[in-house]
Design a protein around this motif. Structure first.
Motif: not given
Length: 527
Positions: A419-426
């Motif tokens: 899968y592809l995912l994006g993550w922005m550390p809150a």
């Protein structure tokens, strides 16, 4: 790519124009996005667009300034009274949109709700040992170990009204994985600067200025009409024709066109989000693969072969038109703990083929891949490029690209092999990615978005130590060690940080933040 129905678009435009004309002196801004917030429940989906939209209605204890520094929100102050205890002084005279007062009872309820079944916010509060009410405007949070970054962690944990949730049978969050809805899906009762007036999922959502808001609303906007327009060309055309005032993302190939229009401009900047690929490393047999009886992704050589088969510079140049920064880590520049000298594995299709052969797959194999087509910049095109790259080493990818409304529930159930995912550390800190993406999965929220089940006991140990360590030098060394172990394991395949590109009417003033949040309270439109 999902196409926004023309009939719905005409309805949205016509209704918003009528509303603007009918409201005397009203300043209406029309915002379009390639996707929609999937629910108004602030605890149902830990996704930036969802939290950005609902963050105009609901608020956390600790907020952010325009420069992303911490700011008082529903808490006016906080102190660490012991290594494991934080005390928060709550803001007085704050009203929910229904006129009821905000008190400590609402905080205790909201923090407990984040740990309830269906919550997608467990990773933010999984290390809470106890939340105590001192009085109506003071609470304490005791954690299982020292937690110096707790105020940063709380910036996306929004407060809800306990009486409202109880009266509306919404005491537990909407469970996106199971398709369960409740009143909080479609209605809202926050303390924020804007109120929810109308909610038509997938069509339009209307917000109005909160006249009893406790704080300052710098902008002059009285109404915001938000609509999803999935088709890139339709979204750009709506901006250029003046039918919408703000839209995002601007397709990279249209940035110059938007900038050269006398009516619009492209507001661009770096984003803290990292796009990456994940692989199921837990099941003994992949759900979606031609390989039976075993899981190829359990073999590091297969994971490394996939990594080295991906032409990241080709993706940067041909798919992202230069608007990306290839990454070796799950965090990028601007995130505390980023290690700039850790390098990507080199693109080498021959080495990838050799690794596959050594792992027992000289002819490759087939595998399913899940990808959204309306969440990240060029997400479906990235997945198509990855599939094409992998085909060169004998891997046949069966790509399923779909709207995030069905994509997220599927992958969050771990009903995926690749899968592809994006993550922005809150928290803008590496610990957030380590705890959510790299840590072994437990039932309390640790590793909640580690969808492939990567697990290394040493990385887990370092993640716990990083959470508690206050000495910056020692902490950075621990972060580095964890990233190096994860990279050596090929726990995930990092791709790049995408760039922000918003299309904005030249009549509109707003603030673009590196977390891609869009606070309506900082928007103004020329009369």
């Amino acid at each position: 790519m999902t196409t926004f129905p023309r009939k719905a678009l005409r309805a949205f435009l016509g209704a918003s124009l009528i509303a603007a004309a009918c409201a005397a002196g009203a300043q209406t801004i029309r915002v379009a996005n390639q996707g929609d917030a999937l629910s108004m429940d602030p605890h149902s989906l830990n996704e930036s667009l969802q939290l950005s939209v609902t963050g105009n209605v609901y608020e956390p204890l600790v907020g952010r300034n325009k420069d992303l520094s911490l700011a008082p929100a529903l808490a006016t102050g906080w102190t660490q009274t012991s290594p494991t205890v934080w005390r928060f002084e709550l803001r007085r005279n704050v009203l929910f949109h229904d006129g009821s007062p905000f008190t400590a009872d609402d905080v205790l309820f909201s923090l407990a709700r984040t740990q309830a079944e269906g919550s997608d916010m467990k990773t933010y509060t999984n290390d809470f040992k106890e939340v105590r009410k001192i009085d109506d405007h003071t609470i304490e949070i005791e954690t299982t170990s020292p937690y110096p970054i707790l105020p940063d962690v709380l910036t996306l944990v929004y407060m809800m009204s306990r009486p409202w949730c109880e009266a509306n049978q919404a005491t537990v969050p909407v469970d996106r994985r199971k398709g369960v809805e409740n009143a909080a899906s479609f209605r809202a009762n926050g303390t924020g600067p804007f109120r929810l007036r109308e909610r038509q999922p997938g069509v339009r959502t209307v917000f109005t200025r909160n006249p009893q808001y406790w704080g300052a609303i710098e902008g002059n906007v009285s109404e915001v009409v938000f609509t999803p327009i999935g088709n890139d060309a339709t979204r750009v055309a709506a901006l250029l024709s003046g039918q919408v005032d703000v839209m995002e993302p601007v397709p990279v190939q249209d940035i110059e066109r938007v900038n050269t229009s006398p009516l619009t401009r492209a507001v661009t900047g770096p984003e803290l989000r990292t796009i990456f690929l994940g692989m199921d490393q837990k099941r003994d047999e992949l759900l979606y693969s031609s390989v039976k009886g075993k899981n190829p992704f359990k073999d590091k050589r297969v994971r490394q072969a996939f990594y080295q088969a991906i032409d990241i510079e080709g993706i940067r140049k041909n798919v992202m038109r230069g608007a990306s920064n290839p990454s070796a880590l799950l965090v990028g520049p601007g995130v505390n703990g980023f290690q700039p000298d850790i390098k990507r594995l080199p693109y080498d299709a021959d080495a990838a083929r050799k690794l596959l052969a050594e792992a027992g797959y000289p002819g490759g194999f087939e595998v399913g891949m899940n990808c959204p087509n309306d969440r990240y910049v060029n997400d479906a095109r990235i997945c198509q490029a990855v599939a094409a790259n992998l085909s060169r080493i004998g891997v046949k990818v069966r790509l399923q690209a779909e709207t995030k409304g069905t994509y997220f529930p599927k992958v969050l159930r771990r009903d995926t092999s690749f899968y592809l995912l994006g993550w922005m550390p809150a928290t803008y800190d590496a610990h957030n990615a380590m705890n959510a993406l790299m840590a072994c999965v437990d039932d309390k929220g640790t590793g909640q978005f580690n969808l492939g089940g990567y697990c290394n006991a040493k990385v887990d140990q370092l993640t716990r130590q990083v959470q508690s360590e206050t000495d910056k030098g020692r902490r950075d060394a621990m972060i580095r060690e964890a990233f190096e172990i994860h990279a050596a394991d090929v726990g995930h395949i990092p791709l790049h940080q995408q760039a922000l590109a918003w299309g904005v009417s030249r009549k509109v003033a707003l603030v673009q933040m590196a977390d891609n949040f869009m606070p309506f309270k900082w928007m103004s439109i020329a009369k």
